[in-house]
Design a protein around this motif. Structure first.
Motif, PDB file in Angstrom:
ATOM      1  N   SER A  50      -4.501   4.497  -0.995  1.00 44.76           N
ATOM      2  CA  SER A  50      -3.365   3.620  -0.701  1.00 44.76           C
ATOM      3  C   SER A  50      -2.723   3.994   0.630  1.00 44.76           C
ATOM      4  O   SER A  50      -2.379   3.123   1.439  1.00 44.76           O
ATOM      5  CB  SER A  50      -2.322   3.704  -1.809  1.00 44.76           C
ATOM      6  OG  SER A  50      -2.862   3.262  -3.027  1.00 44.76           O
ATOM      7  N   ALA A  65       0.834  -1.206   0.000  1.00 49.08           N
ATOM      8  CA  ALA A  65       0.000   0.000   0.000  1.00 49.08           C
ATOM      9  C   ALA A  65       0.869   1.257   0.000  1.00 49.08           C
ATOM     10  O   ALA A  65       0.567   2.231  -0.694  1.00 49.08           O
ATOM     11  CB  ALA A  65      -0.945  -0.002   1.193  1.00 49.08           C
ATOM     12  N   SER A 110       2.204   1.582  -3.406  1.00 48.53           N
ATOM     13  CA  SER A 110       1.121   2.051  -4.257  1.00 48.53           C
ATOM     14  C   SER A 110       0.959   3.565  -4.134  1.00 48.53           C
ATOM     15  O   SER A 110       0.810   4.272  -5.134  1.00 48.53           O
ATOM     16  CB  SER A 110      -0.179   1.344  -3.856  1.00 48.53           C
ATOM     17  OG  SER A 110      -1.285   1.930  -4.469  1.00 48.53           O
TER      18      SER A 110
END
Length: 147
Positions: A126, A91, A94
């Motif tokens: 994210s 994440a 991202s």
């Protein structure tokens, strides 16, 4: 305290994962040819042409490499998010990747493009996902229980 993030984190993981996966499939021509439906590129060449507009100061061969790195990164992030493997770190990756896209898009084609493509939303989502304490229904959860 009850874990109130069970379903929202799963939906967010899947939504972001699909958001990263579909452009990869598009640029590889798997979703269909350019100009049909909502196909943005339809093939690698069209994708690299677009990438060159985002990085006009780079040589074509370098642009091709950068497109390959972006594509591989997006694929890894998509799979990692969907299956929930190292979710916190994926994440964060991202968020950083989408923030990079925002910078390149805003400086080369204008601020409206990353807004239209939802890149700001994906970046913020994210970052939010990286703060979820547990990732239910994930490889991370299986590994946590096994430890």
């Amino acid at each position: 305290m009850e874990d109130s993030f069970k379903i929202p984190q799963l939906l967010l993981r899947c939504a972001l994962g699909i958001t990263f996966l579909t452009p990869v499939l598009d640029r590889l021509g798997i979703l269909g040819p350019a100009g049909t439906g909502n196909i943005e590129w339809g093939n690698w060449e069209n994708f690299i042409n677009y990438t060159a507009t985002l990085m006009p100061y780079l040589d074509r061969s370098v642009t091709n490499v950068m497109g390959g790195i972006a594509t591989a990164s997006e694929l890894i992030i998509a799979v990692g998010l969907i299956i929930g493997f190292k979710t916190k770190y994926v994440a964060i990756g991202s968020c950083l990747l989408t923030f990079t896209f925002i910078l390149f898009m805003a400086t080369s084609v204008g601020i409206q493009k990353p807004i239209n493509f939802g890149v700001f939303t994906a970046s913020a989502a994210s970052l939010l996902l990286s703060y979820v304490p547990k990732y239910k229904w994930s490889i991370d959860e299986i590994n946590r229980k096994a430890a």
